[in-house]
Scaffold this motif. Structure first.
Motif, PDB file in Angstrom:
ATOM      1  N   THR A  24       0.830  -1.214   0.000  1.00  0.00           N
ATOM      2  CA  THR A  24       0.000   0.000   0.000  1.00  0.00           C
ATOM      3  C   THR A  24       0.864   1.264   0.000  1.00  0.00           C
ATOM      4  O   THR A  24       0.324   2.381   0.041  1.00  0.00           O
ATOM      5  CB  THR A  24      -0.968   0.021   1.205  1.00  0.00           C
ATOM      6  N   LYS A  63      -6.113  -3.947  -0.054  1.00  0.00           N
ATOM      7  CA  LYS A  63      -5.709  -5.221  -0.657  1.00  0.00           C
ATOM      8  C   LYS A  63      -4.447  -5.014  -1.477  1.00  0.00           C
ATOM      9  O   LYS A  63      -4.308  -3.993  -2.170  1.00  0.00           O
ATOM     10  CB  LYS A  63      -6.795  -5.726  -1.589  1.00  0.00           C
ATOM     11  N   THR A  65      -3.822  -8.541   2.578  1.00  0.00           N
ATOM     12  CA  THR A  65      -4.069  -7.149   2.971  1.00  0.00           C
ATOM     13  C   THR A  65      -2.845  -6.578   3.661  1.00  0.00           C
ATOM     14  O   THR A  65      -2.010  -7.320   4.193  1.00  0.00           O
ATOM     15  CB  THR A  65      -5.273  -7.052   3.934  1.00  0.00           C
TER      16      THR A  65
END
Ligand code: 2NL
Length: 355
Positions: free
Chosen positions: A172, A196, A212
């Protein structure tokens, strides 16, 4: 004057009403006697054949019978109505001692629940939640994080590519890089990025091609390693119990310098050594470090003025540890028997099996 017909009608009526015990027959009887073509109305029609002398007497007699019939019918109506009400009340009696109807409670997926718990903790410390794209550019997924095209660490994050420059994000971090860039070099930045992520991996009990991640980033003037340490210690205690301690080990990430792996003291054996901590007394829960000056600079922050810390963790792994789940694939295969083990509790959360 012959009024026997009138008395006769009253007699037949009195007889007929006796056997009436429902509303419909009563209504029929009413029509039969008092209706437009009824027997009593028929008596009145006889008037025209009488002498003027007899008319009042005859009329009075018919009226008497009409009043009688009307009265008896009304009485009967009242009796039937109250009997019907009584029957209905009896029928609809509620037995308050019977058990109530039960309904099924849903429960949050243990992974969603874990992500929300982590978010709540950091929101409490003043962080904002930032979200971005799952389809990313090579620049934001790698370049901006100090992973140039030739960098060997790219091998560890092989991904799904749409083209040479477009891929499914492998972490992320691009959300953080984009958020920093949008702030145009002005701090503070204090964000949590859940979402995700995807890696080209063979699925097994501890690997999934989709999983995740939650990353955190703080950029401001005078941010030190001690800020990172204090934050993560609070986090460990919140998620795994107030007695937890943390341990930092040197590590390497291209986007942080220095970099650390963060362990917590084992919540199961309290450090003595068990199967959860593989005998070491410590469990690795996340990676972290001080944001690399190159990363700050590429995002438009002056590394001489600003510094920051960042960390990244896998909610899948945290949930597996917390709830004693032995296979990551349980999160993604939608077997209701798995989800149903995590029954809802009064606070809206899941009941933990292992802690
Ligand atoms: C891990 C380690 C980490 C970061 C993620 C980060 C992001 C920016 C700048 C610097 Cl934009 N760092 N993220 C830093 C250290 C570790 O993740 O093991 N994750 C599961």
């Amino acid at each position: 004057m012959d009024t026997s017909g009138i008395s006769e009608i009253q007699k037949t009526f009195d007889k007929a009403i006796e056997s009436i015990d429902d509303k419909k027959s009563l209504q029929d009887l009413k029509v039969e006697y008092l209706g437009k073509k009824g027997k009593v109305t028929g008596l009145m029609k006889e008037m025209k054949n009488l002498s003027n002398e007899d008319k009042p007497l005859y009329g009075a007699k018919v009226n008497e019978v009409r009043s009688h019939i009307t009265e008896v019918i009304e009485e009967k109506e009242a009796v039937l109505a109250s009997a019907a009400l009584e029957a209905q009340l009896k029928e609809e009696t509620i037995d308050v001692s019977l058990p109530g109807r039960t309904f099924k409670l849903g429960s949050p997926h243990p992974l969603s629940r874990t992500i929300e718990d982590i978010e709540d903790f950091f929101i409490g410390l003043g962080y904002e939640i930032a979200e971005g794209y799952e389809v990313e550019t090579d620049y934001f997924n790698f370049e901006a994080l100090n992973l140039p095209k030739s960098h060997p660490a790219r091998d560890m994050q092989d991904s799904f590519y749409f083209s040479e420059d477009i891929l499914l994000r492998t972490h992320t971090s691009p959300v953080q890089a984009r958020t920093m860039q949008a702030r145009k070099g002005a701090g503070p930045v204090k964000i949590i990025c859940p979402g995700k992520v995807y890696r080209r991996d063979s699925d097994d009990a501890t690997h999934s091609h989709q999983f995740t991640q939650i990353e955190g980033l703080v950029v401001d003037r005078n941010i030190h390693m001690s800020d990172l340490k204090g934050t993560l210690e609070l986090f460990a205690k919140e998620m795994f119990g107030a007695e937890r301690e943390i341990r930092l080990r040197p590590s390497y990430f291209p986007f942080t310098e220095p970099s650390v792996e963060v362990d917590i003291s084992c919540f199961k054996c309290k450090g003595a050594g068990c199967n959860v901590c593989k005998g070491s007394g410590w469990i690795e829960i996340l990676g972290a470090g001080m944001v690399h000056p190159n990363v700050l600079e590429m995002a438009g922050f002056d590394p001489d003025e600003y510094s920051g810390f960042a960390f990244g963790m896998g909610p899948d792994r945290i949930a597996m540890l917390k709830y004693g789940i032995e296979d990551i694939r349980h999160f993604y295969t939608n077997d209701l028997r798995f989800i149903k083990q995590f029954t809802a509790t009064e606070d809206g959360g899941n009941q933990s099996e292992s802690i």
